[in-house]
Write an enzyme that holds these catalytic residues in place. Structure first.
Site, PDB file in Angstrom:
ATOM      1  N   SER A 128      37.829  40.393  47.247  1.00 12.77           N
ATOM      2  CA  SER A 128      38.358  39.678  46.071  1.00 12.77           C
ATOM      3  C   SER A 128      37.474  38.547  45.568  1.00 12.77           C
ATOM      4  O   SER A 128      37.739  37.993  44.511  1.00 12.77           O
ATOM      5  CB  SER A 128      39.737  39.125  46.384  1.00 12.77           C
ATOM      6  OG  SER A 128      40.668  40.163  46.328  1.00 12.77           O
ATOM      7  N   LYS A 154      36.213  38.959  42.150  1.00 19.42           N
ATOM      8  CA  LYS A 154      37.055  38.793  40.949  1.00 19.42           C
ATOM      9  C   LYS A 154      36.571  37.700  40.002  1.00 19.42           C
ATOM     10  O   LYS A 154      36.461  37.940  38.790  1.00 19.42           O
ATOM     11  CB  LYS A 154      38.513  38.562  41.364  1.00 19.42           C
ATOM     12  CG  LYS A 154      39.150  39.797  42.021  1.00 19.42           C
ATOM     13  CD  LYS A 154      40.504  39.446  42.627  1.00 19.42           C
ATOM     14  CE  LYS A 154      41.159  40.654  43.297  1.00 19.42           C
ATOM     15  NZ  LYS A 154      42.380  40.246  44.019  1.00 19.42           N
ATOM     16  N   TYR A 159      45.922  32.456  45.698  1.00 17.00           N
ATOM     17  CA  TYR A 159      47.193  33.198  45.586  1.00 17.00           C
ATOM     18  C   TYR A 159      48.396  32.302  45.838  1.00 17.00           C
ATOM     19  O   TYR A 159      48.510  31.214  45.287  1.00 17.00           O
ATOM     20  CB  TYR A 159      47.216  34.394  46.550  1.00 17.00           C
ATOM     21  CG  TYR A 159      45.977  35.237  46.499  1.00 17.00           C
ATOM     22  CD1 TYR A 159      45.639  35.931  45.335  1.00 17.00           C
ATOM     23  CD2 TYR A 159      45.139  35.350  47.590  1.00 17.00           C
ATOM     24  CE1 TYR A 159      44.501  36.714  45.279  1.00 17.00           C
ATOM     25  CE2 TYR A 159      44.005  36.139  47.539  1.00 17.00           C
ATOM     26  CZ  TYR A 159      43.689  36.811  46.383  1.00 17.00           C
ATOM     27  OH  TYR A 159      42.575  37.579  46.334  1.00 17.00           O
ATOM     28  N   VAL A 161      39.619  39.731  51.444  1.00 19.81           N
ATOM     29  CA  VAL A 161      40.125  40.272  52.705  1.00 19.81           C
ATOM     30  C   VAL A 161      39.001  40.727  53.644  1.00 19.81           C
ATOM     31  O   VAL A 161      39.248  41.047  54.796  1.00 19.81           O
ATOM     32  CB  VAL A 161      41.136  41.423  52.481  1.00 19.81           C
ATOM     33  CG1 VAL A 161      42.395  40.904  51.818  1.00 19.81           C
ATOM     34  CG2 VAL A 161      40.505  42.559  51.675  1.00 19.81           C
TER      35      VAL A 161
HETATM   36  N1  GLN Z   1      39.816  45.419  47.642  1.00 20.54           N
HETATM   37  C1  GLN Z   1      40.945  44.644  48.019  1.00 20.54           C
HETATM   38  C2  GLN Z   1      42.197  45.093  47.300  1.00 20.54           C
HETATM   39  O1  GLN Z   1      42.156  45.315  46.131  1.00 20.54           O
HETATM   40  C3  GLN Z   1      40.682  43.206  47.714  1.00 20.54           C
HETATM   41  C4  GLN Z   1      41.842  42.331  48.071  1.00 20.54           C
HETATM   42  C5  GLN Z   1      41.434  40.960  48.479  1.00 20.54           C
HETATM   43  O2  GLN Z   1      40.318  40.705  48.934  1.00 20.54           O
HETATM   44  N2  GLN Z   1      42.379  40.025  48.430  1.00 20.54           N
HETATM   45  O3  GLN Z   1      43.230  45.238  47.905  1.00 20.54           O
END
Ligand code: GLN
Length: 601
Positions: A64, A67, A241, A259
């Site tokens: 993430s 993003k 989050y 993650v």
């Molecule tokens: N690729 C992961 C997902 O879309 C990324 C989520 C994350 O890092 N919070 O679930």
């Protein structure tokens, strides 16, 4: 020289290595087998310096943390208006994979949750000759400062199992938020999450955001400033989050976790932080990553409210003692020695607050000094606020320098800093003048031969008499009267008539004038030097006051003796005055040179 900042990070790393708890992400099978013990911390400053500890070579998927960079690309491509129509900028307070879509429009709450990030990717257009994902990868690479690549294994693993993200993409398509093929958008989103990075890569990406979008090392404008402003704003409110509020209170920096175990935090204008440790907490953020950011923010005063003051701190100047020579009058040989060795003693002036940026630039200014600089004088008189880490780092600098046979001295008027940093007997001064006198003395003692550190000079060895023959000097010495005075005795007072030429055999005297009621010290004279003759140049009156500093032994060639000499041995008297004039001009020239250096500075 090793940096104390690295020392600090190493200690923090060792401390937090003991922190257990959390589990690596299980949602993507290819990631489940990761080594949970891997742990790295990196910190990059906006001028491109990277501090790093731990498993900094290990690569992991960005997840993430992709993003904010994809969102930034969409913003750069389309402008904020069209992007805002599709993606809101409000915190959802939900988990990263929550279906936070507006009831009526289907607009995702923000671009940091999966729904918003998939929508952001879908908005990025292809370019002639580059697919959408090629553009995304190029953008990430520019921010990191090196060519990044995708892990096909992680990509395929997520593509096969990411049913919830697939559902989200179709939901977004049904609302018209995604206007193109949702599977293509999804694939590019999965690929963006599978880009492999190291912790220093992430620190650089964060530092690029901190540096208004320009990469700290390559200087490439990797993201537009408007996009950076928007990205950091959304990272501030939504990056963590459902933990965003607590994060802002404790750490106080825009941040983003992934993650894969990565976490970045940005202090605008100052630095980018990155931590990597796979075990995750309930919010999907690295357990050690969160702990490390909390500790660093607290220890180094990085919370944006505190850090706001650091803009003023800086290394104000760094120069060697030759730029600010003391008023101690030196012999020709001593002058030459100080000229040659003066670079070994340096003054580093600090100003503002010693929180993170100030401390970091101070530490760098000192660790990057030429190792031949052996006397480091830290002028902290203009420092306002000093936090605990700054003091600890100064102590560490002092110890490290000492190990190398070098010395850290402090110029500290109020004594607030030195009381923490200086041990008994450490060089500590309240003025720069004292510090420079000390440094010059040290250099003379360290590099001067015996003749330089002479504490006693006999009449035949006086520089001023060098042009005269031994016989002449013997005649003159016959005419001299020996004197011996104690500390504090006035040898000459302002306004006195010419009283002869005083030859200092041992001990020291200072010359001073009283200006507006204050005594202004001009020079310190020692063995082998003379005074009193200058009265002749000022209408026969003494212009400065001369005071003994400690016991002094002298010989005086009195005014009457000189008169007698002029009558009886006029040629010798002439030779004497020639010698005195020559000496005086040498001194004038030396003073002019020193003044020129000072003005040049
Ligand atoms: N690729 C992961 C997902 O879309 C990324 C989520 C994350 O890092 N919070 O679930």
């Amino acid at each position: 020289m090793r940096s104390p900042i690295e020392g600090y990070l190493r200690e923090l790393h060792a401390d937090l290595s003991r922190l257990r708890g959390g589990v690596p992400y299980q949602g993507i099978p290819a990631m489940a087998g990761v080594n949970p013990d891997e742990f790295a911390i990196a910190l990059a400053t906006v001028d491109g310096h990277v501090y790093q500890v731990g498993d900094t070579q290990s690569e992991f998927s960005i997840q993430s943390i992709s993003k904010p960079f994809s969102y930034g690309l969409a913003l750069d491509d389309l402008g904020a208006g069209p992007v805002d129509e599709k993606i809101d900028v409000e915190p959802s307070g939900d988990a990263f994979n929550e279906i936070s879509l507006a009831r009526d429009t289907g607009r995702p709450a923000n671009a940091m949750i999966n729904a918003g990030a998939i929508a952001a990717v879908s908005l990025i257009p292809e370019a002639p000759g580059a697919t959408r994902f090629e553009r995304i990868l190029e953008r990430f690479s520019l921010c990191a400062g090196r060519q990044l690549a995708v892990s096909e294994e992680i990509y395929h693993s997520e593509a096969q199992t990411g049913h919830r993200n697939r559902a989200l993409a179709y939901l977004l398509r049904s609302f018209g938020i995604i206007e193109t093929d949702p599977t293509r958008a999804l694939e590019d989103y999965f690929r963006a999450c599978s880009v492999m990075v190291t912790t220093p890569d992430l620190a650089m990406m964060a530092a690029t955001l901190a540096n208004a979008g320009s990469h700290p090392v390559t200087g490439v404008q990797a993201m537009g400033l408007d996009a950076v402003q928007r990205v950091l704003s959304v990272m501030t409110t939504c990056g963590m989050y459902d933990d965003a509020g607590a994060w802002m209170s404790t750490v106080g920096l825009p941040a983003k976790s992934g993650v894969g175990g990565g976490l970045i935090a940005v202090l605008p204008g100052q630095l980018g932080l990155a931590v990597y440790s796979p075990p995750l907490d309930a919010h999907g953020s690295s357990v050690r990553g969160v702990a490390a950011c909390e500790r660093m923010s607290r220890d180094m005063g990085l919370h944006f409210v505190r850090a706001a003051r650091i803009g003023r701190s800086t290394v104000r100047g760094s120069y060697d003692v030759r730029a600010v020579p003391s008023a101690v009058r030196h012999s020709q040989a001593e002058e030459e020695l100080l000229d040659a060795q003066g670079y070994r003693a340096r003054i580093v002036e600090l100003t503002g607050d010693l929180l993170f940026a100030g401390t970091e630039s101070m530490v760098r200014a000192i660790t990057e000094l030429d190792p031949e600089v052996e006397l480091v004088l830290l002028d902290v008189r203009r420092v306002d606020e000093t936090d605990a880490v700054a003091l600890a780092m100064m102590c560490e600098l002092r110890d490290q320098l000492a190990e190398e046979g070098r010395v850290l001295g402090l110029i500290d008027e109020a004594g607030a800093t030195s009381s923490h940093v200086c041990a008994e007997g450490d060089p500590l001064f309240t003025t720069r003048t004292e510090a420079v006198e000390w440094a010059e003395e040290q250099l003379l003692a360290r590099y001067g031969g015996e003749h330089l550190s002479a504490t006693e000079v006999d009449i035949p060895d006086f520089d001023v008499l060098a042009p005269l023959s031994t016989a002449d000097i013997a005649v003159l010495e016959e005419l001299m009267v020996p004197l011996q005075v104690q500390d504090g005795i006035f040898l000459r007072k302002t306004g006195e008539n010419f009283g002869g030429v005083y030859f200092i055999l041992s001990g020291k005297v200072t010359t001073s004038t009283s200006e507006g009621g204050h005594l202004v010290r001009h020079a310190m004279l020692g063995p082998g030097m003379t005074f009193g003759e200058i009265a002749l140049g000022s209408g026969g009156d003494q212009v400065t006051q001369v005071t003994a500093r400690g016991p002094v032994r002298l010989k005086l060639l009195g005014a009457q003796a000189i008169e007698q000499l002029e009558e009886q041995r006029p040629e010798l008297a002439l030779r004497l005055w020639k010698a005195v004039a020559r000496d005086a001009y040498t001194l004038v020239e030396q003073n002019l040179r020193e003044a020129a250096v000072r003005i040049g500075d």
